[in-house]
Design an enzyme around this catalytic site. Structure first.
Site, short mmCIF file in Angstrom:
data_model
loop_
_atom_site.label_atom_id
_atom_site.label_comp_id
_atom_site.label_asym_id
_atom_site.label_seq_id
_atom_site.Cartn_x
_atom_site.Cartn_y
_atom_site.Cartn_z
CG HIS A 278 -0.41 0.14 2.31
ND1 HIS A 278 -0.08 1.33 3.31
CD2 HIS A 278 -0.17 -0.90 3.61
CE1 HIS A 278 0.39 1.11 4.58
NE2 HIS A 278 0.34 -0.24 4.59
CG ASP A 290 2.62 0.25 7.91
OD1 ASP A 290 2.18 -0.55 7.05
OD2 ASP A 290 1.98 0.54 8.82
CD GLU A 324 -3.33 -1.56 5.40
OE1 GLU A 324 -3.46 -2.36 6.11
OE2 GLU A 324 -2.54 -0.49 5.79
CD GLU A 325 -1.39 1.98 7.70
OE1 GLU A 325 -2.11 1.58 8.45
OE2 GLU A 325 -0.14 1.71 7.57
CG ASP A 352 1.06 -3.92 4.93
OD1 ASP A 352 1.84 -2.98 5.24
OD2 ASP A 352 -0.28 -3.90 5.29
CG HIS A 422 0.55 2.58 12.69
ND1 HIS A 422 -0.76 2.17 12.77
CD2 HIS A 422 0.64 2.10 11.44
CE1 HIS A 422 -1.29 1.16 11.97
NE2 HIS A 422 -0.23 1.13 10.91
#
Length: 456
Positions: A278, A290, A324-325, A352, A422
Site C-alpha cells: 500500500h 509501513d 489501506e491504513e 505489508d 505507525h
C-alpha cells in the site's frame, strides 16, 4: 522396457526442472543484491516525498512518482485506477499532561485516525485505567461516566510472532472509543501498540462504529513510557486528572488512485497474478517500513523479470493500493473493478510487514496447493527462508475473490517491526538495504514458481 523408458524420461524431466528453478532463483537473488533499484526508490519515496496520508498532497505526489518510475521499466501497461478516499487531518501537534503535586508532567500522545478534536481549550477529566474492553464493561456506567478511559493492555512478550501480540491488543485501539462512549466516557487514551518502552506514541485507525456523531469522543495513543508512568501515578493518586488537546478534523472524501503496472502473459494472458503493497502511510513519518518497503519490493519483482529477460506465462501486475491504513478503499475498488471486468486472478502476493529480513510466507489456499508449495521449500532454504504456514496474508489482497485463487503474504522477521509501526520513527534510516533487497528477491522467486507451475 517402454515403462522403464517413461520412468527415466519423467525422472530426467523433474531433475531438469529443479535445476532450472534453482538457477533462476540464484539469478533473481544475485541481481537483487547487486543491481536492485528498490532501495533508491524507497529513498526518494521517503526523503523527497515523505508521509503519504490518504487524501493528502503527499499521497498524490507518491502516486505520480511511482507511476513515473513504473513507466521507465518497459512494462506493457502502466495506469491509474481512481478511488475515493477519506481525508482526515491531524492539525497542530497534540499536547497532554497531568499534575504530580504541583508539577506539570508532560506525556507524549497522538490522535488516533478518525478521532474528533477536543474543544479549543482541551479536555480535562479524571482517568480510569482498564486492561480490556471486557473489563470496561464489567465496571459499569457509574464508574466510567465523565471520565477519560485509559486502555493499558501491553503486548504479550511470550509470543515469538510479534503480530500475535499485536492481534491480542489492537481491539482496544480500534473499538476503545466506541465502547467507552457508550458508557458515558468523555475521551480515551490507548497504550501504543509495541513491545519497546519508548516515548513514541503510535497512531492507527479507530472506529466509532454505528455511534451517532454527537456521541463521538476524542481518542489518542499514549507512548509506552507515558503509559507506564501514568499507571504508576494512578496508584498514588485516586482522583488524578489528565489534560489533552487534539485539533484533528475530518473532511469530505477526495479523489485518489491505485497505481498499476502490468506485464502481459505470453501463454495465459487471461490469468492474472498480482504483487503489491500500500502506497499510503500515516502522517507522523514517511512510512518507510509501513509500507514503503512493500511498495518498492513489489515494483522490484517486475523490474527483476524485465532485467532477467523472463517472459511470464501469466499476466503479472504490480498493484500499489491507496488507503489501506484508513479504510481499505484501494483494495475494495480494485476488487470491484476486477469483478466488473470479469478478471480471473489465480495468485496474489502482498508485502505489508516491514522491510526486515524475509523468513517465509503465509498462505491462504487449500490443502492440494499448500502441499505443492511446501515442495518448493528446498529451493528457498539456501536463502534462509524456512517458514511456510497457513495464515493471514494481507488486508488489500484480502478483498480479492476469483473462482480459485491462492494468496500469500511475505513474512519478514517481526521482532523489531512494532518499534516503528505507525510512529514518528518509521523513517528511511530504519530500513536496511540488504534486508529490503532480500525481501524483493524472495517475492520474485515465489512469483516465478507460481507462474511456472500454476495452481491446482
Amino acid at each position: 522396457m517402454k515403462k522403464n523408458t517413461l520412468l527415466v524420461l519423467l525422472f530426467t524431466s523433474i531433475i531438469y526442472s529443479q535445476s532450472n528453478d534453482q538457477k533462476m532463483l540464484k539469478n533473481i537473488y544475485t541481481y537483487s543484491l547487486t543491481n536492485s533499484k528498490c532501495y533508491s526508490w524507497l529513498d526518494d519515496l521517503s526523503n523527497k516525498i515523505g508521509s503519504r496520508m490518504s487524501g493528502s498532497v503527499g499521497a498524490e505526489k507518491g502516486v505520480a512518482y511511482i507511476k513515473a518510475q513504473l513507466e521507465t521499466l518497459g512494462l506493457d501497461k502502466v495506469y491509474l485506477q481512481e478511488v475515493m478516499v477519506p481525508k482526515w487531518v491531524r492539525g497542530e501537534k497534540e499536547t497532554a499532561y497531568f499534575m504530580d503535586n504541583k508539577t506539570k508532567v508532560t506525556i507524549p500522545i497522538c490522535a488516533l485516525g478518525g478521532s474528533i478534536a477536543t474543544s479549543k481549550n482541551g479536555l480535562t477529566a479524571e482517568v480510569i485505567e482498564v486492561h480490556s474492553l471486557k473489563e470496561l464493561e464489567t465496571l459499569g456506567v457509574e464508574k466510567i461516566k465523565g471520565k477519560i478511559v485509559f486502555y493499558n493492555r501491553p503486548f504479550e512478550a511470550e509470543n515469538i510472532d510479534a503480530f500475535t501480540s499485536y492481534g491480542k491488543c489492537v481491539d482496544q485501539r480500534y473499538y476503545g472509543a466506541r465502547d467507552a462512549s457508550k458508557m458515558g466516557a468523555v475521551g480515551t487514551i490507548v497504550r501504543s501498540m509495541n513491545f519497546r518502552l519508548d516515548d513514541f506514541p503510535h497512531t492507527g485507525a479507530q472506529s466509532y462504529g454505528d455511534l451517532p456523531k454527537e456521541q463521538y469522543i476524542p481518542t489518542a495513543a499514549i507512548s509506552t513510557n507515558g503509559a507506564e508512568l501514568l499507571s504508576k501515578k494512578l496508584k498514588e493518586y485516586n482522583n488524578l486528572k489528565f489534560y489533552m488537546k487534539l485539533s484533528c478534523q475530518t473532511y469530505d472524501d477526495v479523489l485518489s488512485h491505485n497505481v498499476i503496472g502490468e506485464i502481459k502473459g505470453s501463454e495465459h494472458p487471461e490469468k492474472i497474478m498480482i504483487v503489491g503493497g500500500h502506497l499510503d502511510s500515516w502522517d507522523l513519518a514517511d512510512g518507510s517500513h509501513d509500507d514503503g518497503a512493500g511498495v518498492v519490493q513489489s515494483m522490484e519483482v517486475l523490474e527483476l523479470f524485465k532485467k532477467l529477460n523472463y517472459k511470464p506465462k501469466n499476466t503479472i501486475r504490480v498493484v500499489l493500493f491507496m488507503n489501506e491504513e484508513f479504510g481499505g478503499r484501494g483494495g475494495k475498488k480494485y476488487e470491484e473493478l476486477s469483478k466488473a471486468n470479469k478478471e480471473n486472478h489465480i495468485f496474489a502476493l502482498e508485502s505489508d510487514a516491514g522491510g526486515f529480513s524475509p523468513r517465509g510466507f503465509s498462505f491462504e489456499c487449500d490443502g492440494a496447493n499448500f502441499e505443492k508449495i511446501t515442495n518448493w521449500k528446498y529451493l528457498f532454504e539456501p536463502y534462509l527462508i524456512h517458514s511456510f504456514t497457513i495464515g493471514d496474508t494481507g488486508s488489500d489482497i484480502g478483498h480479492l475473490t476469483s473462482a480459485k485463487i491462492v494468496k500469500a503474504g511475505l513474512m519478514p522477521d517481526s521482532q523489531r517491526y512494532f518499534d516503528y509501526h505507525h510512529a514518528a520513527n518509521d523513517k528511511f534510516d530504519a530500513v536496511n538495504k540488504r534486508e529490503l533487497e532480500l525481501g524483493a528477491a524472495t517475492m520474485a522467486s515465489l512469483m516465478y514458481l507460481f507462474d511456472q507451475y500454476g495452481i491446482d
